[in-house]
Design a protein around this motif. Structure first.
Motif, PDB file in Angstrom:
ATOM      1  N   ARG A 204       1.429   3.608  11.113  1.00 22.41           N
ATOM      2  CA  ARG A 204       1.936   2.585  11.007  1.00 22.41           C
ATOM      3  C   ARG A 204       3.191   2.576  12.110  1.00 22.41           C
ATOM      4  O   ARG A 204       4.065   1.487  13.121  1.00 22.41           O
ATOM      5  CB  ARG A 204       3.721   3.050  10.050  1.00 22.41           C
ATOM      6  CG  ARG A 204       3.066   3.064   8.290  1.00 22.41           C
ATOM      7  CD  ARG A 204       3.334   3.745   7.247  1.00 22.41           C
ATOM      8  NE  ARG A 204       2.828   3.513   6.228  1.00 22.41           N
ATOM      9  CZ  ARG A 204       3.173   4.147   4.848  1.00 22.41           C
ATOM     10  NH1 ARG A 204       4.437   5.639   4.989  1.00 22.41           N
ATOM     11  NH2 ARG A 204       2.513   3.937   3.840  1.00 22.41           N
ATOM     12  N   LYS A 239      -2.764  -3.524   5.276  1.00 22.82           N
ATOM     13  CA  LYS A 239      -1.418  -3.397   3.817  1.00 22.82           C
ATOM     14  C   LYS A 239      -1.818  -1.573   3.639  1.00 22.82           C
ATOM     15  O   LYS A 239      -0.970  -1.746   2.943  1.00 22.82           O
ATOM     16  CB  LYS A 239      -2.350  -4.032   3.066  1.00 22.82           C
ATOM     17  CG  LYS A 239      -2.166  -5.571   3.297  1.00 22.82           C
ATOM     18  CD  LYS A 239      -2.906  -6.969   3.442  1.00 22.82           C
ATOM     19  CE  LYS A 239      -2.640  -8.600   3.273  1.00 22.82           C
ATOM     20  NZ  LYS A 239      -3.450  -9.856   2.509  1.00 22.82           N
ATOM     21  N   ARG A 242       0.439  -0.040   5.527  1.00 25.79           N
ATOM     22  CA  ARG A 242       2.022  -0.391   5.373  1.00 25.79           C
ATOM     23  C   ARG A 242       2.136  -0.250   3.544  1.00 25.79           C
ATOM     24  O   ARG A 242       2.956   0.600   3.697  1.00 25.79           O
ATOM     25  CB  ARG A 242       2.411  -2.091   5.270  1.00 25.79           C
ATOM     26  CG  ARG A 242       1.867  -1.848   6.895  1.00 25.79           C
ATOM     27  CD  ARG A 242       1.975  -3.309   7.126  1.00 25.79           C
ATOM     28  NE  ARG A 242       1.819  -4.179   8.476  1.00 25.79           N
ATOM     29  CZ  ARG A 242       2.215  -4.466   9.551  1.00 25.79           C
ATOM     30  NH1 ARG A 242       3.321  -3.499   9.687  1.00 25.79           N
ATOM     31  NH2 ARG A 242       2.156  -4.406  10.202  1.00 25.79           N
ATOM     32  N   SER A 243       1.694   0.080   2.945  1.00 26.89           N
ATOM     33  CA  SER A 243       1.965  -0.360   1.630  1.00 26.89           C
ATOM     34  C   SER A 243       1.153  -0.074   0.352  1.00 26.89           C
ATOM     35  O   SER A 243       0.428  -1.234   0.495  1.00 26.89           O
ATOM     36  CB  SER A 243       3.314  -0.729   0.951  1.00 26.89           C
ATOM     37  OG  SER A 243       3.096  -0.340   0.067  1.00 26.89           O
TER      38      SER A 243
END
Length: 318
Positions: A204, A239, A242-243
């Protein structure tokens, strides 16, 4: 601690549930309402107890009876709910690589989103259930850099999340910049190694640093520098870093958007996330697509299949 919509049902009585299910499927016609209400409101561990009580009381296999009595997408959904989580994933992967043509979408979705511990479990279960090595099966059906990235993810050796070394963040961001935007052609291996092995919190920070150095989001670079299944896999990994809930919200949205519904994906995500993070997925869905998951399912499906999916969804976020 989970953010699932399905939790342990209380007071729970496996024998009473088994009897109610037998009654619902016995004789002429099936009482689908009873079947879907019981199976969507018990968690997976309880469903296994019901199956065991069903066999003890009636000498019958609950899953076989469900397959006999139900049809279509509703049947697929109910049978999917009866599979323990790791068997569910192993089964999905087996079907993705079985026969002619490989369903890359399933490989990407499962291997990009599961934690290293979950991947280890899936590999073990795959070996027990199918007496085959999952990695061998996948390498037999894939090739090139796509195959290499899948193999890296299958090793499930991502660095543990223990503090972030800023100098390594800077170094990785520079390596990615040089491997993509600054290079004629792309050094895919650098992307594979960094995205497949570094810890989540480290990556991140790398994505933020990358943006500072290059002026691009890492997704834009992957989009420009790679193509085909490798691009889809790398984007899914980014993705999920990230989450994970945002990744699944998007997956669900596109399974229902436009003409026709990708029911396999819809069922797979709703079943596999119902006890993990479906509440978070619902929140991301509402935030990113300006409508609720509940409403989209309502608009896009019908009959008992719709009723069961809406119960799994667990509420509307309007």
């Amino acid at each position: 601690y989970t953010r699932g919509t399905v939790t342990a049902f209380s007071p729970f009585d496996a024998r009473a549930d088994a009897e109610a299910l037998r009654k619902a499927m016995k004789g002429m016609g099936t009482d689908e309402e009873t079947v879907l209400k019981i199976l969507t409101s018990r968690n997976n561990a309880q469903r296994q107890e019901i199956a065991s009580a069903f066999k003890t009381l009636f000498g019958r296999d609950l899953v076989d009876d469900l397959k006999k009595e139900l049809t279509g997408k509703f049947e697929t959904l109910m049978v999917s709910l009866m599979r323990p989580a790791y068997i569910f994933d192993a089964h999905a992967l087996k079907h993705a690589i079985k026969g002619a043509g490989t369903n890359e979408k399933v490989l990407i979705e499962i291997l990009a989103s599961r934690t290293p511990a979950e991947v280890q479990q899936i590999k073990q279960v795959y070996l027990q259930e199918y007496e085959a090595n999952l990695e061998d099966k996948i390498t037999g059906e894939t090739s090139g850099h796509f195959q290499r990235m899948l193999v890296v993810l299958l090793q499930a050796n991502r660095d543990p999340d223990v503090g972030v070394d800023e100098s390594l963040v800077e170094q990785d961001a520079q390596v990615l910049f040089r491997a993509g935007e600054l290079k004629w052609g792309t050094d895919e291996e650098k992307f594979i190694t960094i995205l497949g092995t570094r810890s989540i919190s480290h990556l991140r920070r790398v994505f933020d640093k990358y943006m500072t150095i290059s002026g691009f989001q890492i997704e834009e670079t992957i989009d420009r520098e790679t193509s085909g299944d490798l691009e889809k896999l790398l984007l899914a990994v980014v993705k999920c870093i990230r989450s994970v809930p945002a990744y699944f919200a998007e997956t669900l949205y596109y399974s229902m958007k436009g003409a026709g519904t990708d029911d396999d994906t819809l069922i797979r995500v709703m079943v596999s996330r119902s006890e993990i993070d479906l509440l978070d997925i619902r929140r991301e869905f509402r935030k990113n697509f300006a409508k609720s998951l509940y409403q989209m399912i309502q608009k896009d499906t019908s009959g008992d299949y719709r009723k069961a999916l809406l119960l799994l969804c667990g509420g509307d976020d309007e």
